[in-house]
Enzyme design. Structure first.
Site, short mmCIF file in Angstrom:
data_model
loop_
_atom_site.label_atom_id
_atom_site.label_comp_id
_atom_site.label_asym_id
_atom_site.label_seq_id
_atom_site.Cartn_x
_atom_site.Cartn_y
_atom_site.Cartn_z
N ASN A 18 -11.08 -2.79 -5.40
CA ASN A 18 -10.30 -1.70 -6.12
C ASN A 18 -10.73 -1.66 -7.39
OD1 ASN A 18 -6.99 -2.72 -4.87
ND2 ASN A 18 -8.29 -1.03 -4.10
N ASP A 61 0.92 -1.26 -0.07
CA ASP A 61 -0.01 -0.05 0.01
C ASP A 61 0.86 1.30 -0.21
OD1 ASP A 61 -2.52 1.31 -0.01
OD2 ASP A 61 -2.40 1.50 2.31
#
Ligand code: IPE
Ligand code: IPE
Ligand code: MG
Length: 250
Positions: free
Chosen positions: A66, A18
């Site tokens: 996502n 991330d």
């Protein structure tokens, strides 16, 4: 690397990669630039993991959630994924790496499947390290899928309702075919799991690092592993030097 003991390596390491978007934003660049740099960090990390002798590395590259990002970003990620697989093909095959993918792979565009599928089958027999890409992956979705499979088996009379055990669920989860993750690392500073390997996380050690994924390098991986090696895993048993602690067998 001096920090890491050769014995007591985590067998299966998962990474929630991330921080790509923020890496680009602080440089005034589009988020896709962060993803491109993130791909370079993936390359470094796979090499370092292979050099260390990890048995399995699972990288959370794209979550089921996502897909709801702006189309332009999703497109950029899919093209980067395709490029990554093309560029790494030789290194994966030359280094005995078995490439695997878990998640809702049917949702991936044809341009990704066209390189992913052949590389998966070509590398199938490799046994030095399994590199699993979690793509269009969600932990809850995987649990629901496992429950569906067992429900179908019950409905067809192949198993009884009492056979729906924790082990039977585990056996249905592709992400855990290499075993439960021993260590899960999240970069980017957030302290959350974001739907990664939920079922397998039961006794995983967690390591949160503030470094943004594109800046992640060997020493960050080694530091995470050194931290893991300094911990006592108890699996619900009693601790202390006298206790014999064995892994839960599932
Ligand atoms: C991780 O970086 C990569 C993916 C989720 C695909 P992000 O894109 O989430 O980056 P941040 O968290 O917005 O900085
Ligand atoms: C987790 O990161 C997913 C991947 C790294 C692929 P996200 O950036 O999507 O997670 P949240 O939104 O911060 O929870
Ligand atoms: Mg993020």
């Amino acid at each position: 690397m001096d920090l890491v003991e050769a014995r007591n390596l985590p067998g299966h390491v998962g990474i929630i990669m991330d921080g790509n978007g923020r890496w680009a934003q602080v440089r005034g660049q589009p988020r896709a630039v962060g993803h491109r740099e993130g791909a370079a960090a993936v390359r470094r990390t796979v090499r370092a993991a292979r050099r260390l002798g990890l048995r399995a590395l699972t990288l959370y590259a794209f979550s089921e959630q996502n897909w709801a990002r702006p189309e332009e970003e999703v497109d950029a990620l899919m093209h980067l994924l395709k490029d990554f697989l093309l560029n790494e093909r030789e290194e994966i095959l030359d280094n005995g790496i078995r490439l695997n993918a878990v998640g809702n792979l049917g949702r991936l565009p044809a341009l990704v499947r066209a390189v992913l599928d052949p590389l998966r089958s070509e590398s199938q027999q490799n046994d030095c390290m399994t590199l699993t890409l979690a793509l269009s992956y969600g932990g809850r979705e995987e649990i629901a899928q496992a429950a569906r499979e067992l429900a179908k088996a019950v409905a067809a009379g192949r198993i009884r309702p009492d056979d729906v055990t924790a082990d039977a669920m585990h056996a249905q989860m592709p992400s855990l075919s290499v075993g439960d993750p021993d260590l899960v690392i999240r970069t980017g500073g957030e302290r959350r799991i974001s739907n990664f390997l939920l079922y397998g996380l039961a006794y995983a050690e967690l390591h949160f690092a503030d470094v943004l994924w594109p800046d992640f390098c060997e020493k960050d991986l080694f530091a995470a592993i050194a931290s893991y090696q300094g911990r006592e895993r108890r699996f619900g048993l009693v601790g202390g030097s006298g206790a014999s602690i064995t892994r839960i067998a599932i």
